[in-house]
Design an enzyme around this catalytic site. Sequence first.
Site, PDB file in Angstrom:
ATOM      1  N   ARG A 167     -24.200   0.669 -62.101  1.00 18.23           N
ATOM      2  CA  ARG A 167     -23.923  -0.041 -60.853  1.00 18.23           C
ATOM      3  C   ARG A 167     -25.197  -0.778 -60.460  1.00 18.23           C
ATOM      4  O   ARG A 167     -26.271  -0.180 -60.359  1.00 18.23           O
ATOM      5  CB  ARG A 167     -23.556   0.956 -59.771  1.00 18.23           C
ATOM      6  CG  ARG A 167     -23.239   0.268 -58.473  1.00 18.23           C
ATOM      7  CD  ARG A 167     -22.888   1.266 -57.409  1.00 18.23           C
ATOM      8  NE  ARG A 167     -22.380   0.584 -56.245  1.00 18.23           N
ATOM      9  CZ  ARG A 167     -21.845   1.210 -55.220  1.00 18.23           C
ATOM     10  NH1 ARG A 167     -21.743   2.522 -55.229  1.00 18.23           N
ATOM     11  NH2 ARG A 167     -21.410   0.519 -54.187  1.00 18.23           N
TER      12      ARG A 167
ATOM     13  N   GLU B 269     -15.148   3.860 -57.818  1.00 17.35           N
ATOM     14  CA  GLU B 269     -16.097   2.877 -58.361  1.00 17.35           C
ATOM     15  C   GLU B 269     -16.518   3.241 -59.784  1.00 17.35           C
ATOM     16  O   GLU B 269     -16.743   2.363 -60.620  1.00 17.35           O
ATOM     17  CB  GLU B 269     -17.320   2.795 -57.428  1.00 17.35           C
ATOM     18  CG  GLU B 269     -16.975   2.132 -56.102  1.00 17.35           C
ATOM     19  CD  GLU B 269     -17.834   2.573 -54.941  1.00 17.35           C
ATOM     20  OE1 GLU B 269     -17.972   3.803 -54.729  1.00 17.35           O
ATOM     21  OE2 GLU B 269     -18.370   1.712 -54.236  1.00 17.35           O
TER      22      GLU B 269
END
Length: 384
Positions: free
Chosen positions: A86, A372
């Site tokens: 990320r 996510e």
Amino acid sequence: MSAILTLNAGSSSLKFSVYQMEGDTPLVTGKVDSIGPNGVLSLKTANGAITPADGSLVNHSDALATVLKSLKLTLEDREIAVVGHRVVHGGLNYDKPALINETLIEELTALEPFAPLHQPHNLAGIRAAQAAFPQAAQVACFDTAFHRHHPYVNDTFALPRSYYDKGVRRYGFHGLSYDYISRKLAEVAPTLAAGRVAIAHLGNGASMCAVHNGKSVASTMGFSALDGLPMGTRCGQLDAGVVLYLMQQEGMSADEIETMLYTRSGLLGLSGISNDMRTLERSDAPEAAQAIDYFIFRAQREVGAMAAAMGGIDALVFSGGIGENSATIRARICERMAWMGIEIDHSRNDDNAQVISSEMARTTVMVIPTNEELVIARAARAFA
Ligand code: ADP
């Protein structure tokens, strides 16, 4: 056998998960909290918690090494073929995940001043993973990517034009979460997904996004992850004049203001009690109630703003720790929004059902838990 590692390296935490090359269920998920002398590592598989191996957690590299040592038994003979990271900021150039090479690292390093509290830690995670898995592909998944094609009016500030050209723009964040929710919506309610959807990601960090036919057209977050809704410890939307006042009249330095706006504001600042919504909901203190009232009011305003950005609204989706779990907050946000066709069915809402609007309501209200890590794993898989 190969596997995918996802890494989400924050300032003081490292979240990770391991996926197989096929399937959406992680083999392991875990987190190092409070990286430093008091770091704590927790790990779990589908069957429950695993006892982590001993090891240092004082910095990102040590933490990753300790995580890997702890994962060894679970991984058995699986090789990490690809690592998905990320990355908070992808700047102007990236509207999708990208393979990491030295050129990209230079580009991402140049973006550090745009996200000084996050980007350096994301890069530390990338370097630690490159050292640990020299053979693996490393893939960057950007929080800004989902928002990269906003119309000009939602991309700019009314500053002299040269700042827009320098990249002072409304980037928007939480893009991995919005990506996941939009795709999930397309699976469970394709007609709605083709329409005008406001997604409220309400966690410790909080934002909303206007998604029209699967594309982000506006976000409450702007240049930084401070803008928009009040958050656990971040202020949300703030008149720039306040920052000038703090500098000119209170004599605060840029660093002091940064610390206040990011870590001592929001629900914590307003209540003086906690950044945690559960604690505030349990509290009898009037300051806790006022902090919640402010959160609710700003959320209502922003649903209106997201609807305005799309010329109306067909669905409102709640997500994030607060949006997924607090029936009370959801009900209160929806309370004064009948004018937008929003009407809650309280019994469905109390059950955390997927659709929580009443049968007759013009606007569908839903709860979709975000994921996510899965977005990162799927993106990384494509590069393996
Ligand atoms: P992050 O942005 O760090 O990923 P989360 O999405 O995990 O944060 O959300 C954390 C927030 O969710 C906290 O304010 C927490 O109090 C809130 N939360 C979690 N469960 C509940 C619940 N059952 N009721 C109210 N708030 C909750």
